[in-house]
Design an enzyme around this catalytic site. Structure first.
Site, mmCIF file in Angstrom:
data_model
loop_
_atom_site.group_PDB
_atom_site.id
_atom_site.type_symbol
_atom_site.label_atom_id
_atom_site.label_comp_id
_atom_site.label_asym_id
_atom_site.label_seq_id
_atom_site.Cartn_x
_atom_site.Cartn_y
_atom_site.Cartn_z
ATOM 1 N N ASN A 139 0.891 -1.191 -0.066
ATOM 2 C CA ASN A 139 0.035 0.073 0.113
ATOM 3 C C ASN A 139 0.881 1.416 0.008
ATOM 4 O O ASN A 139 0.470 2.249 -0.966
ATOM 5 C CB ASN A 139 -0.813 -0.064 1.014
ATOM 6 C CG ASN A 139 -1.747 1.103 1.283
ATOM 7 O OD1 ASN A 139 -1.481 2.200 1.671
ATOM 8 N ND2 ASN A 139 -2.994 0.913 0.773
ATOM 9 N N ASP A 249 -4.410 7.843 6.984
ATOM 10 C CA ASP A 249 -4.209 7.277 5.588
ATOM 11 C C ASP A 249 -2.662 7.318 5.194
ATOM 12 O O ASP A 249 -2.160 6.046 5.065
ATOM 13 C CB ASP A 249 -5.339 7.428 4.761
ATOM 14 C CG ASP A 249 -5.275 6.550 3.424
ATOM 15 O OD1 ASP A 249 -4.176 5.725 3.528
ATOM 16 O OD2 ASP A 249 -6.189 6.442 2.575
#
Length: 314
Positions: A139, A249
């Site tokens: 990610n 995030d």
């Protein structure tokens, strides 16, 4: 003047668009206003992505690179204002960073690996497996001072068909890894609910990583801090900050040791001691951010938008 080539052109050269429908920066500590003045204003550099993520400054090309994960493109913003496609039809590339060779390193949800793009445009895989099994969906990635690539491997790309390919995990855990390009070895550093953003303190002695498992029914909306030991292993973790609203995030650490993190409200800024310093509001949920050269500008990804705000004290 010759016409611009249009084959990969998404936005022509020109000034940014000011954003008028957003609150000004909000200081909770006087130090914040010295870096983000109250009069500083957000402006939009591009607004046609689907879901923007993974911004990083690529010095070799002098551009801001970011991923349109769901649009399956890596995009590049140029200082003259134009936006071009850097990589088209990507395998759901999310996070990006630049390694010590000046290559762009990507996290691929679709192929479940790290890859690289050289300044000359050559594209190749970097690492695809751990202990003989495929990763989940890398990610985010950062290059440490010693050249090692640290990356997070949550399950989002396995569960969200707009951002990856539906599949079961081969590993059964969600972890942070350290890949040493010099030796080809990969180490599993720590497991978290859904590890996501990551960064190092300026001196490299503290490693930060977020757990965003709140997005899937867990309670992770937390940035953890770990001491980095002499053998590059991690010491005992501590809670650095819990982000409200939303989740951290993606985030960056500046030369002061401050953490600039995404959240549902915009970019929240914390001191190296974990004190909340201020907020840069964004009209939409903020996914990530990064600095331009000299930390004079902050770039922010937020759904279809690439925003920026100019900073003082650069």
């Amino acid at each position: 003047m010759a016409a611009e080539p249009v084959s990969n052109l998404l936005r022509r050269s020109g000034p940014p668009e000011p954003v008028s429908h957003v609150d000004p920066p909000r200081a909770l500590d006087p130090r914040f206003s010295e870096v983000v003045p109250h009069h500083a204003r957000l402006f939009s550099l591009y607004d046609q992505a689907i879901f923007g993520e993974g911004p990083t400054w690529w010095p070799a090309q002098n551009i801001l690179v970011w991923s349109d994960v769901e649009g399956r493109r890596v995009l590049g913003w140029h200082p003259d204002g134009c936006v071009r496609v850097v990589i088209d039809a990507t395998p759901f590339i999310n996070g990006n960073t630049v390694d010590r060779n000046g290559d762009l390193i990507h996290c691929e949800h679709g192929n479940r690996r790290l890859s690289r793009t050289t300044p000359g445009g050559r594209y190749a895989a970097v690492i695809e497996t751990y202990d003989g099994r495929r990763f989940n969906a890398p990610n985010d990635v950062v290059c440490a001072a010693d050249g090692a690539l640290w990356f997070t491997d949550p399950a989002y790309g396995l569960r969200l068909p707009k951002q990856g390919v539906l599949a079961e995990s081969d590993l059964g855990h969600h972890s942070v890894y350290r890949f040493d390009p010099a030796t080809g070895t990969v180490r599993r550093m720590v497991d978290l609910g859904q590890p996501n953003g990551l960064a190092f303190a300026p001196d490299g002695r503290t490693f930060y990583v977020s757990d965003t498992s709140r997005t899937e029914g867990g309670d992770g909306h937390t940035i953890y801090a770990f001491p980095v030991l002499d053998d590059s292993s991690l010491g005992e973790r501590r809670v650095f900050a819990e982000v409200e609203p939303g989740v951290p995030d993606g985030f960056r650490v500046d030369r002061r040791g401050w953490i600039w993190t995404s959240s549902e409200a915009g970019v929240q800024v914390f001191s190296a001691e974990g004190h909340r310093l201020g907020l840069i509001p964004t009209p939409q949920l903020c996914s990530n951010c990064c600095f331009g050269p000299g930390e004079r500008r902050l770039f922010i990804t937020s759904k279809q938008h690439l925003y920026a705000i100019d900073l003082a004290g650069g």
